[in-house]
Design a protein around this motif. Structure first.
Motif, PDB file in Angstrom:
ATOM      1  N   VAL A   3       6.497   5.277   1.732  1.00 64.81           N
ATOM      2  CA  VAL A   3       5.515   4.843   0.663  1.00 64.81           C
ATOM      3  C   VAL A   3       4.734   3.411   1.115  1.00 64.81           C
ATOM      4  CG1 VAL A   3       5.123   4.418  -1.455  1.00 64.81           C
ATOM      5  CG2 VAL A   3       6.858   6.076  -1.001  1.00 64.81           C
ATOM      6  N   LYS A   4       3.583   3.368   1.017  1.00 65.76           N
ATOM      7  CA  LYS A   4       2.736   2.211   1.688  1.00 65.76           C
ATOM      8  C   LYS A   4       2.817   1.210   0.318  1.00 65.76           C
ATOM      9  CE  LYS A   4       1.667   3.688   5.842  1.00 65.76           C
ATOM     10  NZ  LYS A   4       2.055   3.114   7.133  1.00 65.76           N
ATOM     11  N   ARG A   8      -0.850  -5.209  -4.925  1.00 63.28           N
ATOM     12  CA  ARG A   8       0.023  -6.176  -5.580  1.00 63.28           C
ATOM     13  C   ARG A   8       1.270  -6.356  -5.034  1.00 63.28           C
ATOM     14  NH1 ARG A   8      -0.297  -7.744 -10.939  1.00 63.28           N
ATOM     15  NH2 ARG A   8      -1.866  -6.351 -11.484  1.00 63.28           N
ATOM     16  N   GLN A   9       1.896  -5.326  -4.438  1.00 63.56           N
ATOM     17  CA  GLN A   9       3.342  -5.426  -3.616  1.00 63.56           C
ATOM     18  C   GLN A   9       2.931  -6.215  -2.550  1.00 63.56           C
ATOM     19  OE1 GLN A   9       3.975  -1.113  -3.361  1.00 63.56           O
ATOM     20  NE2 GLN A   9       5.428  -1.130  -4.998  1.00 63.56           N
ATOM     21  N   VAL A 285       1.050  -1.103   5.144  1.00 61.80           N
ATOM     22  CA  VAL A 285       0.000  -0.736   4.259  1.00 61.80           C
ATOM     23  C   VAL A 285      -0.943   0.354   4.738  1.00 61.80           C
ATOM     24  CG1 VAL A 285       0.057  -3.249   3.587  1.00 61.80           C
ATOM     25  CG2 VAL A 285      -1.443  -2.373   5.341  1.00 61.80           C
ATOM     26  N   ASP A 286      -1.676   0.897   3.908  1.00 59.55           N
ATOM     27  CA  ASP A 286      -2.540   1.711   4.608  1.00 59.55           C
ATOM     28  C   ASP A 286      -4.078   1.063   4.785  1.00 59.55           C
ATOM     29  OD1 ASP A 286      -4.902   3.847   4.662  1.00 59.55           O
ATOM     30  OD2 ASP A 286      -3.482   5.031   3.241  1.00 59.55           O
ATOM     31  N   ASN A 361      -5.363 -10.646  -1.556  1.00 54.74           N
ATOM     32  CA  ASN A 361      -6.315 -11.368  -2.685  1.00 54.74           C
ATOM     33  C   ASN A 361      -6.577 -10.274  -3.789  1.00 54.74           C
ATOM     34  OD1 ASN A 361      -7.703 -12.641   0.351  1.00 54.74           O
ATOM     35  ND2 ASN A 361      -7.106 -13.777  -1.489  1.00 54.74           N
ATOM     36  N   ASP A 362      -6.874 -11.053  -4.957  1.00 54.08           N
ATOM     37  CA  ASP A 362      -7.277  -9.967  -6.007  1.00 54.08           C
ATOM     38  C   ASP A 362      -8.207 -10.779  -6.618  1.00 54.08           C
ATOM     39  OD1 ASP A 362      -6.219 -12.255  -7.561  1.00 54.08           O
ATOM     40  OD2 ASP A 362      -4.016 -11.114  -7.923  1.00 54.08           O
TER      41      ASP A 362
END
Length: 389
Positions: A3-4, A8-9, A285-286, A361-362
């Protein structure tokens, strides 16, 4: 299939972000826990084994394999070099410019690569610069500059100046139609945009570890498409560029057919450990999710800044936004210092302040930087805007 990580993770892998807004990935990636652990591991190998060259060479080969996987290449198509300039020079040095002297590049090229092309004039090359127009490069102009006298076309995937996406596919198609080769700079793309050398169909590609690949300065990777024949052997060489580097034969210079022929001396081992740390993170990550996430943040930041009366230097209504926003300012270094004092890392360059986004970043980072810029303007009334970059 594992699972990617979600954004947040992924953010949780960077403890430094607890008190820092990192918007400088176009210059240097954020410090991750993975990178700290990798550097500790490297120093442990020195303490435990004194001269652990077998372990260090395994790290070099792991970095080669990881970067190959990132860009959909075969490991034999990847050379481990010290920087993008080295990669560009190695490619240029193998060309006989007498038959096809033309080099086509653009005003959006990073000087570290562009200067290598200009230096080829001493060997008979002639460089054509396609100009910047409206913060990008016109596809028609770029394609029209490529003809039967062109030997090499150089184009970045995204420009260091403002993150604008460049017309790589169109350049490759025209170059190959007339028998020219294409050098792609992926430094401002690899790590935040999907990069696939098979899909791009480029002949060469370079990227380094310190920016969006989340590593350190001192190591870069040069992709050379399998089966390419050089006009001349690489003019800069060393023991890692031999068929068998560990034969230690001072009387014989032989070149492997794979991309290792472009390698020179001992790689920067700390930087290699750093590269593996970043590449390990990115393997979790994807990159299509990363591209979407980063594009949304860049669009949001651009809209927020424009609404506040700021000037943003970038292509009008880009169909595919790049990973950064270039804010025009009379003194971007002073603005960057103001933000740095508030633990917001940015990257001033020329007449713009670059805000570069990554998967960690968010929206809170967009809020923080826009608010801090507004405070700066309030304290420096009238000190906004600048001449065209």
């Amino acid at each position: 299939m594992p699972v990617k990580l979600t954004s947040r993770q992924f953010r949780e892998c960077f403890p430094v972000l607890a008190d820092t807004v990192h918007l400088a990935s176009c210059s240097q990636g954020a410090l991750s826990g993975e990178l700290l652990a990798a550097l500790s591991e490297m120093t442990f190998t020195m303490r435990e084994h004194a001269a652990p060259w077998d372990l260090w060479m395994a790290e070099v080969e792991q970095a080669r394999r990881r970067f190959a996987a990132l860009v959909n290449a075969d490991p034999d198509e990847i050379a481990v070099v010290h920087c993008a300039s080295d990669g560009a020079y190695q490619v240029a040095s193998t060309k006989d410019w007498s038959a096809r002297p033309g080099i086509v590049t653009t005003d959006m090229e990073f000087p570290s690569v562009g200067h290598v092309w200009l230096a080829q004039a001493a060997r008979g090359a002639r460089v054509t610069h396609v100009p910047e127009r409206d913060a990008a490069v016109d596809i028609g102009e770029l394609v029209a500059a490529i003809d039967e006298r062109t030997g090499l076309v150089s184009v970045p995937i995204a420009s260091y100046r403002n993150g604008a996406r460049m017309p790589v596919r169109e350049a490759v198609e025209k170059a190959h139609e007339v028998g020219a080769r294409v050098f792609v700079d992926a430094y401002q793309a690899a790590g935040v945009l999907p990069v696939d050398v098979r899909a791009l169909d480029c002949d060469y590609l370079v990227s380094g570890a310190l920016k969006y690949l989340l590593g350190l300065p001192g190591v870069a990777f040069l992709y050379a498409r399998g089966g390419l024949a050089d006009d001349l052997p690489p003019q800069l060489t060393g023991w890692f560029g031999r068929v068998d580097p560990f034969r230690f034969d001072p009387r014989k210079v032989d070149y492997p057919t794979e991309a290792r022929r472009f390698e020179t001396g001992t790689p920067g081992i700390p930087a290699v450990y750093g590269a593996n740390a970043g590449l390990r993170l990115l393997s979790r990550v994807d990159l299509h999710d990363v591209e979407r996430h980063v594009g949304e943040l860049a669009t949001l930041a651009s809209e927020r800044l424009l609404d506040a009366g700021e000037q943003v230097w970038g292509p009008r209504d880009p169909a595919h936004p790049g990973p950064q926003v270039a804010l025009v300012d009379q003194n971007p270094d002073a603005l960057a210092a103001h933000l740095s004092a508030r633990r917001i890392a940015t990257a001033p360059r020329g007449t713009v302040l670059r805000l570069a986004f990554h998967y960690f970043n968010d929206e809170s980072d967009v809020d923080a930087v826009c608010s801090a810029i507004a405070d700066y303007r309030a304290k420096n009334r009238g000190d906004t805007g600048a001449a065209h970059p």
